[in-house]
Design an enzyme around this catalytic site. Structure first.
Site, PDB file in Angstrom:
ATOM      1  CE  LYS A  37      53.249  46.968 -15.917  1.00  0.00           C
ATOM      2  NZ  LYS A  37      54.460  46.152 -15.685  1.00  0.00           N
ATOM      3  CE  LYS A  73      60.472  44.589 -23.288  1.00  0.00           C
ATOM      4  NZ  LYS A  73      59.178  45.330 -22.831  1.00  0.00           N
ATOM      5  CG  ASN A  93      48.464  34.401 -20.803  1.00  0.00           C
ATOM      6  OD1 ASN A  93      48.449  33.572 -21.423  1.00  0.00           O
ATOM      7  ND2 ASN A  93      49.904  35.387 -21.405  1.00  0.00           N
ATOM      8  CE  LYS A 115      58.616  41.615 -12.876  1.00  0.00           C
ATOM      9  NZ  LYS A 115      57.193  41.266 -14.253  1.00  0.00           N
ATOM     10  CB  SER A 161      59.709  40.848 -23.258  1.00  0.00           C
ATOM     11  OG  SER A 161      58.676  40.878 -23.636  1.00  0.00           O
ATOM     12  CB  THR A 214      54.435  35.618 -17.219  1.00  0.00           C
ATOM     13  OG1 THR A 214      55.207  36.305 -18.204  1.00  0.00           O
ATOM     14  CG2 THR A 214      54.719  35.926 -16.409  1.00  0.00           C
TER      15      THR A 214
HETATM   16  N1  GLU Z   1      54.323  43.261 -17.979  1.00  0.00           N
HETATM   17  C1  GLU Z   1      54.961  42.189 -18.126  1.00  0.00           C
HETATM   18  C2  GLU Z   1      55.744  42.474 -16.613  1.00  0.00           C
HETATM   19  O1  GLU Z   1      54.863  43.317 -15.475  1.00  0.00           O
HETATM   20  C3  GLU Z   1      55.523  42.073 -19.101  1.00  0.00           C
HETATM   21  C4  GLU Z   1      56.800  42.867 -19.678  1.00  0.00           C
HETATM   22  C5  GLU Z   1      58.127  42.891 -20.784  1.00  0.00           C
HETATM   23  O2  GLU Z   1      57.730  41.988 -20.765  1.00  0.00           O
HETATM   24  O3  GLU Z   1      57.615  44.480 -20.443  1.00  0.00           O
HETATM   25  O4  GLU Z   1      56.548  41.925 -16.354  1.00  0.00           O
END
Ligand code: GLU
Length: 459
Positions: free
Chosen positions: A116, A80, A252, A104, A392, A201
């Site tokens: 990613k 993810k 954002n 994370k 998410s 976020t």
């Molecule tokens: N790009 C965001 C992050 O770095 C969200 C990742 C997601 O929702 O999967 O945490």
């Protein structure tokens, strides 16, 4: 030197190796072997995929655009993580960011692994049809490796709900009859996105800060005041006085975090500076954040850039250099722009006592070491900016059930999940000499190691 996630993973494993309470089942040689295995597994990604997307531009030119998907680890669930559109995207960066996602998710008990993606473009240089084509091609080229139970992308820098909607649409065409709603998160609400995902976020970033300086500090006031600990003293000091905040980045993430700070009545804070890619706006009496947010929504996202625009918008502020924000005399700095912002070059000029990492990896390793030695409290990215991936996960669940939660329910669940992490992490900050980043990494690595060991992956 950008943050090296591999090195921090190694450091965390060294600490765990010396902790007899961790994996007590294995001793001596087998234990050493298991730790060597952990080191190689967690400091490298499972897969790195690179493609060159073939794109026909509006002027009929055919070009190739490099694109990546990195799948770091999936021991806790499907990979993810976001897809970034930025001209500086490169393989090492995407690997580091995918590693951060693994850590994370492990830290916040989100049942996903880490991944990613990245596309090497400046999205501002392409028109909407070209961007739509780039999104579709990304899904076509990586269609075998993504999917609701394999790897679930989301927005990141340079992408938003619009791109996720396009990508999900393409995924659905390529995989007819499959459950496509969970293939991407961060979609628009009409397209199966979750209420609250856009704000999640930024809200989570401010909440992480407020929880430490208000909730935790109030509940643990006596305990904290009895500790002969500099950090405890600094936290209690800030809790009760007027203090100032500067926010780097007004997208954002930064704009939502700034608004949360502005509206917070539990702490006596004042946002005196905000910046974006063009300018910093400064007002020592505090900026009118709601009016600035309104202005950016109405004017293509950028902050007012001169006195005329400020006057038209009804904002009282002074325009100063974009990078001057970092070194202002403020108590708290929220970094909500890019990575590698506080570096060897400017670390000595940073005056803030507290830095909150909204962006991923905004402080380089050198600067992190220097600031920690100086006693600066740094709330790290994997702790502070997990609100996005937590919501998410809620979006993915809602898509599976085709049952949607109210916005209050989403935020309630998000904050509860973050709170349970804070209740594990924050007390440890005052009980030993580790930094918050080290405590978070150690917690994540411990969880991942335990699961890897129990799944028999270390033999
Ligand atoms: N790009 C965001 C992050 O770095 C969200 C990742 C997601 O929702 O999967 O945490």
């Amino acid at each position: 030197m950008p943050i090296n996630t591999g090195a921090v993973v190694h450091e965390s494993l060294n600490v765990l190796f010396d902790d007899d309470l961790f994996l007590p089942e294995i001793q001596e040689k087998p234990r050493e072997k298991a730790f060597r295995a952990l080191r190689s597994i967690l400091s490298t990604p499972n897969h790195v995929s690179k493609s060159f997307l073939r794109i026909t531009l509006e002027n009929d030119e055919v070009i190739r655009i490099p694109a990546f998907r990195v799948q770091h680890n999936n021991v806790l669930g499907p990979y993810k993580g976001g897809i970034r559109f930025h001209e500086s995207v490169n393989e090492d960066e995407v690997i580091n960011l995918a590693t951060l996602m693994t850590l994370k998710n492990a830290l916040h008990e989100v049942p996903f692994g880490g991944g990613k993606g990245g596309v090497v473009i400046d999205p501002k240089e392409y028109d909407v049809r070209e961007l739509n084509l780039i999104c579709k091609k990304y899904v076509q080229y990586f269609s075998d490796i993504i999917g609701p139970d394999k790897d679930i992308p989301a927005p990141d820098m340079g992408t938003s709900a619009r791109e996720m909607d396009w990508m999900m649409g393409e995924y659905k065409s390529i995989h007819p009859g499959e459950n496509y709603r969970g293939s991407f998160t961060g979609k628009s609400v009409v397209n199966g996105g979750s209420l609250g995902r856009r704000e999640a976020t930024g809200k989570g970033v401010y909440f992480t800060f407020r929880y430490l300086f208000h909730n935790f500090a109030t509940e643990q006031q006596t305990w904290l005041s009895e500790r002969n600990h500099l950090i405890a003293k600094n936290i209690l000091d800030l809790k009760d006085r007027n203090f100032t905040i500067a926010v780097q980045g007004f997208g954002n993430l930064g704009s939502v975090a700034a608004l949360e700070a502005y509206q917070c009545n539990q702490l006596n804070n004042k946002v005196i500076a905000v910046s974006d890619r063009n300018v910093t706006l400064y007002n020592s009496d505090g900026l009118d954040i709601p009016t600035l947010v309104k202005f950016t929504i109405e004017n293509n996202k950028d902050l007012p850039i001169n006195d005329k625009e400020l006057e038209d918008a009804g904002i009282k502020a002074k325009v100063i250099g974009r990078d001057d924000l970092l070194t202002l005399n403020v108590d708290v700095l929220f970094l909500a722009a890019l990575e590698d912002q506080v570096t060897k070059d400017n670390m000595e000029e940073i005056q803030a006592q507290v830095i909150v990492e909204g962006a991923n990896a905004p402080i380089t390793t050198d600067a992190d070491n220097y600031l920690n030695q100086k006693g600066t409290i740094i709330i790290p990215d994997i702790l502070a900016n997990a609100g996005g991936v937590i919501v998410s996960y809620l979006e993915w669940l809602q898509g599976r059930e085709t049952q949607y939660y109210k916005e209050e329910e989403v935020f309630k669940k998000q904050f509860e999940q973050m709170e349970s992490t804070f209740d594990t992490i924050y007390p440890q900050f005052f009980s030993n000499t580790y930094t918050l980043r080290q405590i978070c990494y150690r917690q994540s690595v411990m969880k991942l190691s335990d699961v890897l060991y129990r799944q028999g992956k270390l033999y």
